[in-house]
Scaffold this motif. Structure first.
Motif, PDB file in Angstrom:
ATOM      1  N   SER A  87      -0.445   3.181  -6.867  1.00  0.00           N
ATOM      2  CA  SER A  87       0.819   3.553  -6.219  1.00  0.00           C
ATOM      3  C   SER A  87       1.985   3.280  -7.152  1.00  0.00           C
ATOM      4  CB  SER A  87       1.023   2.803  -4.904  1.00  0.00           C
ATOM      5  OG  SER A  87       1.380   1.469  -5.144  1.00  0.00           O
ATOM      6  N   THR A  99       3.034   6.363  -1.384  1.00  0.00           N
ATOM      7  CA  THR A  99       2.457   6.965  -2.593  1.00  0.00           C
ATOM      8  C   THR A  99       1.063   6.419  -2.842  1.00  0.00           C
ATOM      9  OG1 THR A  99       3.345   5.225  -4.047  1.00  0.00           O
ATOM     10  CG2 THR A  99       4.729   7.166  -3.696  1.00  0.00           C
ATOM     11  N   VAL A 147      -2.702   5.758  -3.279  1.00  0.00           N
ATOM     12  CA  VAL A 147      -3.906   6.578  -3.425  1.00  0.00           C
ATOM     13  C   VAL A 147      -5.050   5.795  -2.775  1.00  0.00           C
ATOM     14  CG1 VAL A 147      -5.416   7.770  -5.052  1.00  0.00           C
ATOM     15  CG2 VAL A 147      -3.006   7.397  -5.648  1.00  0.00           C
ATOM     16  N   TYR A 159      -4.415  13.572  -0.824  1.00  0.00           N
ATOM     17  CA  TYR A 159      -3.052  13.145  -0.499  1.00  0.00           C
ATOM     18  C   TYR A 159      -2.130  14.338  -0.666  1.00  0.00           C
ATOM     19  CZ  TYR A 159       1.507  10.851  -1.502  1.00  0.00           C
ATOM     20  OH  TYR A 159       2.827  10.472  -1.520  1.00  0.00           O
ATOM     21  N   CYS A 195      -1.443  20.728   4.410  1.00  0.00           N
ATOM     22  CA  CYS A 195      -0.618  19.533   4.644  1.00  0.00           C
ATOM     23  C   CYS A 195       0.772  19.978   5.063  1.00  0.00           C
ATOM     24  CB  CYS A 195      -0.520  18.690   3.366  1.00  0.00           C
ATOM     25  SG  CYS A 195       0.567  17.245   3.507  1.00  0.00           S
ATOM     26  N   THR A 222       3.558  11.938   4.833  1.00  0.00           N
ATOM     27  CA  THR A 222       2.507  12.258   3.857  1.00  0.00           C
ATOM     28  C   THR A 222       1.230  12.646   4.598  1.00  0.00           C
ATOM     29  OG1 THR A 222       2.041   9.886   3.847  1.00  0.00           O
ATOM     30  CG2 THR A 222       3.333  10.744   2.020  1.00  0.00           C
ATOM     31  N   TYR A 265      -2.936  12.165   4.504  1.00  0.00           N
ATOM     32  CA  TYR A 265      -4.122  11.482   3.973  1.00  0.00           C
ATOM     33  C   TYR A 265      -5.334  12.019   4.722  1.00  0.00           C
ATOM     34  CZ  TYR A 265      -1.324   7.986   1.430  1.00  0.00           C
ATOM     35  OH  TYR A 265      -0.479   7.350   0.554  1.00  0.00           O
TER      36      TYR A 265
END
Ligand SMILES: *[C@@H]1O[C@H](CO)[C@@H](O)[C@H](O)[C@H]1NC(C)=O
Ligand SMILES: *[C@@H]1O[C@H](CO)[C@@H](O)[C@H](O)[C@H]1NC(C)=O
Ligand SMILES: *[C@@H]1O[C@H](CO)[C@@H](O)[C@H](O)[C@H]1NC(C)=O
Length: 464
Positions: free
Chosen positions: A67, A146, A148, A318, A341, A365, A367
């Motif tokens: 991140s 951010t 991952v 992501y 997304c 975001t 995921y």
């Protein structure tokens, strides 16, 4: 020399910061974390910094980034709210520098066609080094995830990939505008040319009269119009950034970084030409006011769309979009219309850092459950960016950033059909890719510069 002094001071502050922030530098299980400060920049009311800091502090070695978070702080380390310092964007780029070579002084590495400096861009898909970054955001930095997720990571520092005689380094571009006491806060943040009283861009090229606003009007050291009689001290500022990573090992699954730009007016109706398609990402665009165009029946929403082809597909790990004030959301669709997304902005409601009224302080975001959202090789995606058009906007952006885990070319796997992966399957361990990550914004100055260069050299960029 000034720059050097600033650097020394920021190093000193960094040391202090490192001491006071010691707990966050401890190992969190396998994950490591470090906090750094950029070199100092000094801003007064209405002024602009657009600096490129070379060879910044960054974790070294063969690692997987997990991140990257950042914010602007003052000399005492306190977060500075966006009403005071509007963080237009920051961008982190990876590059290789030939050993023993001095970095060029003030000029950006990005602007030199110098074989001693090689930008290591993300997986695309814009032309040349446009939107080449691994990380980058703007005002939404403080509240945008951010991270991952495991077992994925962005692989960097692999000694096998670094060319002989070179070393890997990192470049930070910070673009911030001091909007204390300005006449028009949104206008300054949107880089409206009339407020900056400029007639040329940062490279001395004249601006056409239909260019109303954007990065070509708010380059380094420009000045936005301040209210008559407003006095404010110049302040020392830093970008504080927190990087998390794990040491590289075979259990980490690398992900590729893709950044899509809604202004990319690349056209191809023929999938077999995808690999030599000419992209034209312009990064910024304008939104007209609906009260002028009279299109009020659409609820005053400006919808911009573009279609883009993914050269190589994979599983989406992501996703996030980047928009400016006025943005109301952005969606990436697959060829069949499925939603890959959707990313929606959060606006602040107060005054404190991280909750500034009228500013985008975070983006939602995606995921997806690994394996549940797949993009096929050569699939054409639609990117849609919506803005409120109740008032006009200049220099807005519609970027979409995804991390993709690709099937491995590992021959032993071909026996087990690597394209037929199941969610959470162990097959993921063999997924491989050159890892990259980034989101956001490249300086339009660079875009413009590159465009000129392209026409000069007349070469065609490859989509890789
Ligand atoms: C704008 O720039 C011109 C020429 O560069 C200068 O003469 C003029 O005073 C400036 N206007 C303002 C309001 O700063
Ligand atoms: C796509 O391009 C290739 C090579 O340029 C050409 O042979 C082929 O006919 C094209 N296909 C379509 C559907 O246009
Ligand atoms: C954008 O606008 C279109 C057209 O009105 C709408 O279908 C879509 O849902 C909107 N997307 C977002 C994320 O707001």
């Amino acid at each position: 020399k000034m720059w050097c002094q600033g650097w020394l001071r920021s190093l000193a502050i960094l040391l202090l910061a490192a001491l006071s922030l010691e707990p966050s530098q401890a190992l969190i299980g396998k994950e490591k974390s470090a906090v750094f400060l950029s070199p100092e920049f000094v801003l007064g009311p209405g002024s602009v910094v657009d600096s490129y800091y070379q060879d910044i502090d960054f974790p070294r070695g063969h690692i997987a980034l997990k991140s990257f978070n950042a914010e602007v702080v003052d000399e005492t380390g306190l977060p500075v709210p966006l009403q005071e310092i509007y963080l237009h964007h920051w961008v982190i780029e990876r590059y290789y520098q030939r050993k023993g070579v001095e970095a060029p002084g003030s000029s950006s590495i990005k602007e030199t066609h110098n074989p001693d400096f090689i930008t290591v861009r993300n997986s695309g898909i814009c032309q040349d080094n446009v939107l080449a970054q691994y990380f980058g955001l703007g005002s939404e930095t403080r509240k945008t995830a951010t991270h991952v997720p495991d077992p994925y990571g962005i692989e960097i520092g692999n000694p096998v990939e670094i060319p002989d005689g070179y070393e890997e380094k990192w470049l930070l571009n910070v673009h911030a505008i001091d909007t204390r006491g300005v006449e028009d806060r949104l206008g300054c943040a949107e880089c409206r040319c009339d407020l900056y009283n400029v007639t040329e861009d940062g490279h001395g090229y004249p601006l056409s009269s239909d260019y109303k606003g954007g990065l070509r009007c708010c380059y380094d050291k420009t000045q936005c119009r301040v209210k008559e009689g407003f006095e404010g001290i110049r302040r020392s500022l830093y970008m504080k950034y927190t990087v998390k990573w794990v040491d590289w090992d075979s259990s980490v699954v690398p992900v590729k970084i893709y950044i899509f730009d809604v202004t990319d007016n690349w056209k191809s109706s023929n999938a077999s030409t995808v690999h030599r398609a000419r992209h034209n990402c312009r990064v910024e665009y304008d939104v007209g006011s609906c009260s002028i165009t009279g299109e009020t029946e659409d609820g005053c929403v400006d919808v911009k769309r573009t279609s883009l082809t993914m050269p190589t597909g994979g599983h989406v790990i992501y996703g996030v979009s980047h928009q400016h004030s006025g943005g109301i959301g952005s969606t990436l669709y697959g060829e069949d219309g499925r939603i890959i997304c959707s990313s929606i902005p959060t606006y602040g409601e107060g005054k404190e850092a991280g909750n500034e009224a009228g500013y985008i302080v975070g983006m939602s975001t995606c995921y997806p459950q690994p394996g549940s959202v797949k993009i096929s090789d050569g699939e054409t995606l639609i990117l849609e960016s919506n803005y409120s058009s109740t008032q006009k906007h200049t220099g807005v952006m519609g970027l979409f950033y995804i991390l993709v885990a690709e099937p491995s070319p590992n021959p032993s796997l071909l026996l087990h059909s690597p394209f037929d992966m199941h969610a959470n399957s162990k097959v993921y361990n063999s997924v491989s890719a050159v890892a990259l990550l980034g989101l956001a914004i490249a300086a339009a100055i660079v875009v413009v510069y590159r465009r000129r260069k392209e026409t000069e050299y007349g070469y065609e960029a490859l989509v890789v």
